[in-house]
Design a protein around this motif. Structure first.
Motif, PDB file in Angstrom:
ATOM      1  N   HIS A 296     -39.406  46.885  26.027  1.00  0.00           N
ATOM      2  CA  HIS A 296     -38.286  47.781  25.725  1.00  0.00           C
ATOM      3  C   HIS A 296     -38.731  48.871  24.757  1.00  0.00           C
ATOM      4  O   HIS A 296     -38.377  50.053  24.921  1.00  0.00           O
ATOM      5  N   ALA A 299     -40.920  51.490  26.455  1.00  0.00           N
ATOM      6  CA  ALA A 299     -40.100  52.346  27.326  1.00  0.00           C
ATOM      7  C   ALA A 299     -39.320  53.362  26.507  1.00  0.00           C
ATOM      8  O   ALA A 299     -39.205  54.537  26.895  1.00  0.00           O
ATOM      9  N   GLY A 300     -38.786  52.931  25.373  1.00  0.00           N
ATOM     10  CA  GLY A 300     -38.062  53.863  24.510  1.00  0.00           C
ATOM     11  C   GLY A 300     -38.963  54.941  23.950  1.00  0.00           C
ATOM     12  O   GLY A 300     -38.591  56.123  23.880  1.00  0.00           O
ATOM     13  N   ASP A 303     -39.818  57.448  26.670  1.00  0.00           N
ATOM     14  CA  ASP A 303     -38.660  58.247  27.061  1.00  0.00           C
ATOM     15  C   ASP A 303     -38.236  59.238  25.980  1.00  0.00           C
ATOM     16  O   ASP A 303     -37.915  60.397  26.280  1.00  0.00           O
ATOM     17  N   GLY A 379     -35.028  52.266  23.156  1.00  0.00           N
ATOM     18  CA  GLY A 379     -35.495  51.346  24.194  1.00  0.00           C
ATOM     19  C   GLY A 379     -34.875  49.975  24.089  1.00  0.00           C
ATOM     20  O   GLY A 379     -34.482  49.375  25.112  1.00  0.00           O
ATOM     21  N   LEU A 384     -34.508  49.173  28.089  1.00  0.00           N
ATOM     22  CA  LEU A 384     -35.284  49.983  29.027  1.00  0.00           C
ATOM     23  C   LEU A 384     -36.555  49.246  29.449  1.00  0.00           C
ATOM     24  O   LEU A 384     -37.101  48.431  28.711  1.00  0.00           O
TER      25      LEU A 384
END
Length: 458
Positions: A296, A299-300, A303, A379, A384
């Motif tokens: 997570h 992914a954060g 992004d 995330g 995410l």
């Protein structure tokens, strides 16, 4: 990513009682009360040590609020909500953070203490870099997660004093070392002397270095520190930069923390981050696989970090470091032990952690780390999932590009709902306006490079 030793940690900070003893014995006569400014510098006042103990330590002090609302030149400017000509440039209050008291061995008989900026009702100033990091850490703590951080900083050292460098218009500077001395152990005498003075001073300040190494570019040095509590890591980084400049100047040298001090040269400030829960490293799962929370977090970061570049790449020069095949990332990518990526997963077992490679040496460490933690929050909050890791050259095969100019970064910051949710609209506008001051400063300046390219060709 080994932790600092308990012996060094025990010497890291002073107490008020110990400071009183040092003042009484004549070993300390000056206290620097400093607020980290927007650019990551120490700004404040020198106090007589006895006056600090009698009045400032518990009563606090005042400073003009423009220390948190100005550009690198300390130019008073309109457009900030915190303070401006329109409001008369009022004071803010500064509360000494007494846990940050430390010796400053690079200055005679001196200690330094950081201060937190608050309004006169005692409320924290939300645009203050130290407060911004604390706020993101508090948000992450809602998930039972804590951050430990170790900072790895590169900088370049030139021969001659800063005054001499200025007198020659910063032209024709000679590096402290010549050629590629990456991982070299046969350093010139002047470099060895500087390293020894710096290492001794930092150890005396309770900031023992993990390692010092020369890098591939002439005069380039990398210093790494043991990991620890996130805010303390940033506090120590500002003391480190203060020491580098002071010791460099007295050694007849000019250090620079520019992200790209010369064409083809880049210096980074890599953030080594681990997440901890209930005293256990939460990055690694059984079998050394990435945990769910780590995925997570990654992914954060992938992004959200491109939308926060203003916080870790704060000026025009910052973006000249992002060059393919330079070890500075150009894409929002992640991978295992892959130095072409923005996010590098590295280490094993309890040492497993994330290396955030996007900040340059010119980054304010509180803001860079606040951006990283805010992205991790994004995330984790939204569970995410990252795409597959990059296994090859992320310059060629990586994800979306990072902003390539400060203007792109400013637009991304202002238009990002993720960033506004994380930082608050007032904070976003404050730092977007700071970026605009930097853009406007450069907009009409004719450079040597332009004359070289166009003078006889236009």
């Amino acid at each position: 990513m080994p932790a600092a030793s308990s012996a060094n940690t025990a010497e890291a900070h002073l107490t008020l009682d110990r400071l009183r003893n040092l003042v009484g014995s004549g070993r300390i006569d000056t206290v620097l009360l400093a607020v980290p400014d927007l650019q990551g510098r120490l700004k404040g006042k020198r106090y007589g040590a006895r006056h600090f103990l009698d009045r400032i330590a518990t009563g606090g002090a005042d400073m003009c609020a423009y220390v948190l609302a100005t550009d690198i030149d300390m130019t008073p400017a309109d457009g900030f909500a915190l303070t401006s000509w329109a409001t008369g440039y009022q004071d803010l209050a500064v509360t000494p953070a007494l846990t940050t008291l430390r010796l400053a061995p690079w200055m005679p008989k001196t200690v330094v203490v950081l201060g937190d900026a608050v309004d006169h009702a005692g409320a924290a100033i939300e645009v203050a870099p130290r407060q911004m990091l604390r706020r993101q850490l508090a948000r992450l703590a809602r998930h039972g997660l804590d951050v430990k951080a170790g900072l790895e900083c590169e900088f370049v050292v030139y021969q001659g004093t800063p005054e001499e460098a200025a007198d020659c218009g910063y032209q024709g500077l000679r590096s402290l070392t010549m050629g590629n001395l990456d991982y070299a152990l046969d350093h010139p005498t002047a470099a060895d002397r500087f390293f020894r003075r710096l290492q001794a001073a930092l150890t005396g300040a309770g900031l023992p270095v993990e390692a010092i190494k020369t890098e591939s570019a002439p005069g380039q040095v990398e210093v790494t520190f043991p990991y620890g509590e996130a805010v303390a890591a940033c506090d120590g980084h500002l003391a480190f930069k203060h020491a580098v400049r002071a010791i460099g100047g007295r050694s007849g040298l000019t250090p620079t923390f520019m992200a790209a001090p010369a064409t083809g040269m880049g210096s980074g400030l890599h953030l080594h981050i681990s997440l901890w829960k209930d005293g256990t490293n939460a990055i690694a799962d059984t079998g050394n696989a990435l945990s769910t929370v780590a995925r997570h977090a990654i992914a954060g970061l992938v992004d959200a970090l491109p939308q926060m570049a203003v916080l870790y790449a704060p000026n025009i020069n910052s973006y000249k470091r992002y060059v393919p095949d330079s070890f500075a990332p150009t894409t929002a990518s992640w991978g295992y032990d892959n130095r072409t990526c923005a996010i590098r997963v590295v280490g094993r077992g309890e040492g497993r952690h994330l290396e955030i490679r996007v900040p340059g040496a010119d980054a304010n460490p509180y803001l860079a780390l606040a951006a990283a933690v805010a992205a991790i929050n994004h995330g984790v909050d939204n569970a995410l999932t990252p795409g597959p890791p990059e296994t090859g050259n992320a310059y060629r095969e990586g994800g979306p590009p990072l902003p390539s100019t400060l203007k792109q970064a400013q637009v991304a910051l202002r238009n990002s709902s993720i960033v506004r949710d994380a930082l608050g609209p007032d904070v976003v506008e404050h730092y977007a306006h700071l970026a605009q001051l930097e853009i406007s400063h450069h907009q009409h300046i004719v450079t040597d490079a332009e004359r070289h390219r166009w003078l006889t060709r236009a």
